[in-house]
Structure formats: structure tokens, C-alpha cells
Design an enzyme around this catalytic site. Structure first.
Site, PDB file in Angstrom:
ATOM      1  N   GLU A 317       0.527  -1.150  -0.422  1.00  0.00           N
ATOM      2  CA  GLU A 317      -0.639  -0.445   0.037  1.00  0.00           C
ATOM      3  C   GLU A 317       0.796   1.410  -0.279  1.00  0.00           C
ATOM      4  OE1 GLU A 317      -4.541  -1.390   2.135  1.00  0.00           O
ATOM      5  OE2 GLU A 317      -2.447  -0.652   3.429  1.00  0.00           O
ATOM      6  N   CYS A 318       0.490   1.826  -1.198  1.00  0.00           N
ATOM      7  CA  CYS A 318       1.549   3.814  -1.271  1.00  0.00           C
ATOM      8  C   CYS A 318       2.818   3.156  -0.638  1.00  0.00           C
ATOM      9  CB  CYS A 318       0.310   4.170  -0.162  1.00  0.00           C
ATOM     10  SG  CYS A 318       1.319   5.899  -0.017  1.00  0.00           S
ATOM     11  N   GLY A 319       3.536   3.123   0.495  1.00  0.00           N
ATOM     12  CA  GLY A 319       4.705   3.636   0.607  1.00  0.00           C
ATOM     13  C   GLY A 319       5.212   1.687   0.004  1.00  0.00           C
ATOM     14  N   MET A 322       5.578   1.778  -3.640  1.00  0.00           N
ATOM     15  CA  MET A 322       6.921   2.025  -4.174  1.00  0.00           C
ATOM     16  C   MET A 322       8.345   1.206  -3.841  1.00  0.00           C
ATOM     17  SD  MET A 322       5.626   5.914  -1.810  1.00  0.00           S
ATOM     18  CE  MET A 322       7.525   6.886  -2.155  1.00  0.00           C
ATOM     19  N   THR A 418      -0.462  -0.867  -4.226  1.00  0.00           N
ATOM     20  CA  THR A 418      -2.388   0.043  -4.510  1.00  0.00           C
ATOM     21  C   THR A 418      -1.414   1.517  -3.995  1.00  0.00           C
ATOM     22  OG1 THR A 418      -2.818   0.193  -2.787  1.00  0.00           O
ATOM     23  CG2 THR A 418      -3.114  -1.905  -4.486  1.00  0.00           C
TER      24      THR A 418
END
Length: 440
Positions: A317-319, A322, A418
Site C-alpha cells: 500500500e502506497c509506500g 513504492m 496500490t
């Protein structure tokens, strides 16, 4: 457990400081407070937990549904729950502090900035109380907590100006020690920049704890879900979770959901920890951009890449998205190699790229959702993705921006990344737990 909502008249009014001072006042009076936060947030709750050593509950009817929000509340412990609001009391397109207070039937104590006002503070509070009738909302504004208010004539003037049905619960004095440093995404985390306890105790002395306790009340009870109250300590299934300063955005309800049916094994990619042998891996959000060199050289992301190629279910999720990408470039122009699982290069931007509640519709089966299923969550990020031509997505956007404005959930192997953060009541983690146990 009785509770009270501390709501602001606007963003930036000092709700977090008021909440921390109130939690301190309750502890000093011998109560065990349970902190909570209205709306999607990881940072303010980190300050709650750092202060009272109790995980802060995330209360949001969009993320969890009305019943899920109530279940999340009732999983808390303590004598009284203090719910910090989000933005101003009535602000929010999908979730407002007012919606949380109404959904839980909790009284509202309004945090009003009194720095440059006295009678006008009372007028502001009266307007907020009466506005509920105008919009047909069942909001019980019980009174105010005066932020940045001096004592003596200033405090007396505010108290005397309030109508009889609005209670003066005290004040937070203007103090330079009651300021929390910030950065992109908001305040610094509680583990990094917690407020001085002595300053909070000074502020706590001016809060009327007993009046606060007297006005608090309990939300209606809801049926608990068996899976949410289970004990996964003896379960065959194991889930590895990244937990460190780069991956620090995890709702307590997510951990509870996973622990209900699996053994949860934390590890630190920043420290270069070995990745536990597990049936699935969860990489939550956080600040990987602050730890690019450690992530590049630590070796943990290389192992995650190998696990992904082996078909281990991985959800980022997000981080986490990345970290699963090809590369990460900071605003200083430094570029670091990441796990290289997902076909995207991530670059940090000077201003936020998305901030809202989101809804996703699954294009195909994945570790997060079955085809056609919807997932609700929220997004808040300063990074942008440049995608390879062969990028494929697990979700279409029903609401929100996602990765490219129309899609979210980059997918490769059995991995999904995501920009959406999901709550433990969202259903996303049910799918992750449903993967067959591996022979490990």
C-alpha cells in the site's frame, strides 16, 4: 466504554494538541483513556499511542462501514474514549467528524481557537451547535475546549458568554512547547517528535476532567464478527509484515484482522532483516523516500523480489507500492533501486498528488479482491509513477485518482501494489488470508 469527540472548527485549530492534553488530563486523574481518530489518518494516532501506550482506533464509516466503525470502537479498551476529529466538524465529502459522532451517538466537545476572541468564541460554538439542526443532523455539541486561551479575564469572559446548554470544559494555554514539527503528509510521527510531557501536564491542569467524563456516553453495541475476534496464534497460515520507520502506516484493525487467522511476523526492510518464511507478505505505507539508501543496500527488497517471482502473495500500500517498484527518486534528485517487481519508476513531488477517500472495482482476481468486487480506502501521497508499457492493473477507479487517474493496483506475479490504504474492515485482508497455506 463511554466516549467523547473532540471536533475542530477548522483544520489547524489545534485538535491534536487538545487531544493529547485531554488524554494526559485523564491519565493524571486516574483514568485509562482509549484514543481514537475520526477519518483516515496514521500520523495523529501515532502521537496518541506514543503518549498513552495504547493503539489509537481509526473510525471511518467510508473505510469500514457503519457497523465496522462501531466494531472498531468497541475493540478499544479503557475507561473513556477520546476521539480526535478530522478537519472542521462538518467538513468532508465522504467522512466528516459529524458523521462519525452521529454514527456512534457520541457527544461533541468543540475545540475553538480563542487566541483572538472572547464573546466571539461563544458565538462560534453556538453557530456550530445550531448548524446541525439546519442540515438535519443529530449532533450533540456539548460545549467547548478553548484552544490558546489565557486564564483570568480571558477564560472568564469565554465561560460567561456561553449559553447555558454549552459547557466550558477548560482551556489549552498558549505555550511554545505545544507545537509538533511537520513535513509532507502532515506532522512528524509520534515516535519522532512527541510533545513534552511536562508541557502537556501543565496544559492538562486547565481541563475539567470530571465534566468531560460526566458528559461522555457509550455508542450502541453491534454484533462482533467471529473472524475479527479469533486468535491466530495456532493457525498454520503466516503473514509477514514490514514494520519500521519506512513502513509505519498500519491500522490496528488490520493487525487484528490478520492475527485472527494467521501468525503475524514483523520484519524491518530498513534494518535489512531477513524476510520471514510466510504464506503472504504485507508492505504498508510510510516513508520509504526517507530511507532510500538503506532499502537499496539492505538486501531485504531483493529477497521480496525473489518471493514475488516464486508466486508468494504480496500486497503493498502506497509506500509498499513504492518499494515494490523499479526505482524511487527523491525531491533532491537521488535515485535508488527498489525491489523491481512492479513496472513503474516512482518520483517524489513538491506537492501532494492525491488526497481523498477512494473506491476501487476489481478488474480481475488478485490477492486483494475477486473480479468485480469493490474495495474502499483512502489515498494521500506526494509521489507519482511513470509506468512501463506493459503495466497491468488490478482495479478500475470508481472514485479517486489511483496510479494513473483511472486505475490502481499495479500487478505482477501474485503481487499487487496500490496507492489505496485499506482498513481492516474493508475486506481486502480477507482475500490475503484466504490464500492456501504454503509448505514452509
Amino acid at each position: 466504554m463511554d466516549g467523547v469527540v473532540l471536533a475542530g472548527t477548522s483544520s489547524g485549530v489545534g485538535k491534536t494538541v487538545a487531544t493529547l492534553a485531554t488524554l494526559t488530563a485523564l491519565e493524571d486523574a486516574g483514568y485509562q483513556p482509549q484514543p481514537a481518530k475520526a477519518g483516515p489518518d496514521f500520523i495523529d494516532p501515532s502521537h496518541h499511542e506514543a503518549l498513552v501506550d495504547t493503539p489509537s482506533r481509526a473510525l471511518d464509516p467510508w473505510l469500514a462501514g457503519e457497523d465496522g466503525m462501531c466494531r472498531t470502537y468497541w475493540r478499544g479498551t479503557g475507561d473513556i474514549c477520546i476521539v480526535e476529529g478530522v478537519m472542521g466538524l462538518y467538513d468532508g465529502t465522504k467522512t466528516s467528524t459529524a458523521a462519525v459522532a452521529e454514527g456512534l451517538d457520541l457527544p461533541v466537545v468543540l475545540v475553538v481557537d480563542a487566541k483572538a476572541g472572547m464573546e466571539s468564541v461563544a458565538a462560534t460554538a453556538l453557530g456550530f451547535a445550531q448548524y446541525a439542526d439546519r442540515i438535519g443532523a443529530d449532533i450533540d455539541v456539548a460545549g467547548i475546549l478553548a484552544q490558546r486561551a489565557h486564564g483570568g479575564r480571558h477564560a472568564d469572559g469565554i465561560r460567561d458568554a456561553l449559553p447555558e446548554d454549552l459547557t466550558y470544559f477548560g482551556r489549552i494555554p498558549p505555550m511554545s512547547d505545544l507545537e509538533i514539527p511537520d513535513r509532507h503528509l502532515g506532522l512528524q510521527m509520534g515516535s519522532e517528535a512527541g510533545l513534552n510531557r511536562d508541557a502537556l501536564e501543565t496544559a492538562a491542569e486547565t481541563i475539567d476532567v470530571e465534566r468531560l467524563v460526566d458528559v461522555a456516553r457509550a455508542p450502541p453495541a453491534v454484533a462482533s464478527e467471529a473472524a475479527a475476534s479469533g486468535d491466530g496464534a495456532t493457525a498454520d497460515r503466516r503473514v509477514a509484515i514490514a514494520q519500521d520507520s519506512a513502513f509505519c502506516f498500519t491500522y490496528p484493525s488490520v493487525l487484528e484482522r490478520l492475527r485472527a487467522e494467521a501468525t503475524v511476523e514483523p520484519f524491518s526492510p530498513v534494518a535489512g532483516d531477513p524476510v520471514p518464511n510466510a504464506d503472504a507478505i504485507y508492505l504498508p505505507g510510510g516513508y520509504p523516500e526517507l530511507h532510500g539508501e538503506s532499502l537499496e543496500t539492505g538486501g531485504t527488497l531483493d529477497v521480496i523480489a525473489d518471493r514475488a517471482a516464486d508466486g508468494v502473495p504480496i500486497y503493498g500500500e502506497c509506500g509498499g507500492l513504492m518499494a515494490l517498484s523499479e526505482s524511487l527518486t527523491t525531491t533532491d534528485g537521488d535515485t535508488y533501486e527498489m525491489a523491481g517487481v512492479l513496472p513503474a519508476d516512482i518520483e517524489m513531488q513538491d506537492r501532494y498528488q492525491a488526497l481523498d477517500h477512494v473506491e476501487l472495482a476489481a478488474r480481475s482476481d488478485s490477492v486483494v479482491a475477486g473480479t468485480g468486487a469493490h474495495r474502499r480506502g483512502h489515498e494521500f501521497h506526494y509521489s507519482a509513477a511513470t509506468l512501463d508499457s506493459d503495466a497491468s492493473f488490478a482495479f478500475d477507479m470508481v472514485r479517486g485518482d489511483g496510479i494513473d487517474g483511472e486505475h490502481d493496483g499495479l500487478t505482477e506475479y501474485n503481487t499487487v501494489g496500490t496507492y489505496c490504504h485499506c482498513h481492516g474492515e474493508s475486506g481486502a485482508f480477507d482475500r490475503l488470508l484466504a490464500v492456501p497455506s504454503r509448505d514452509i
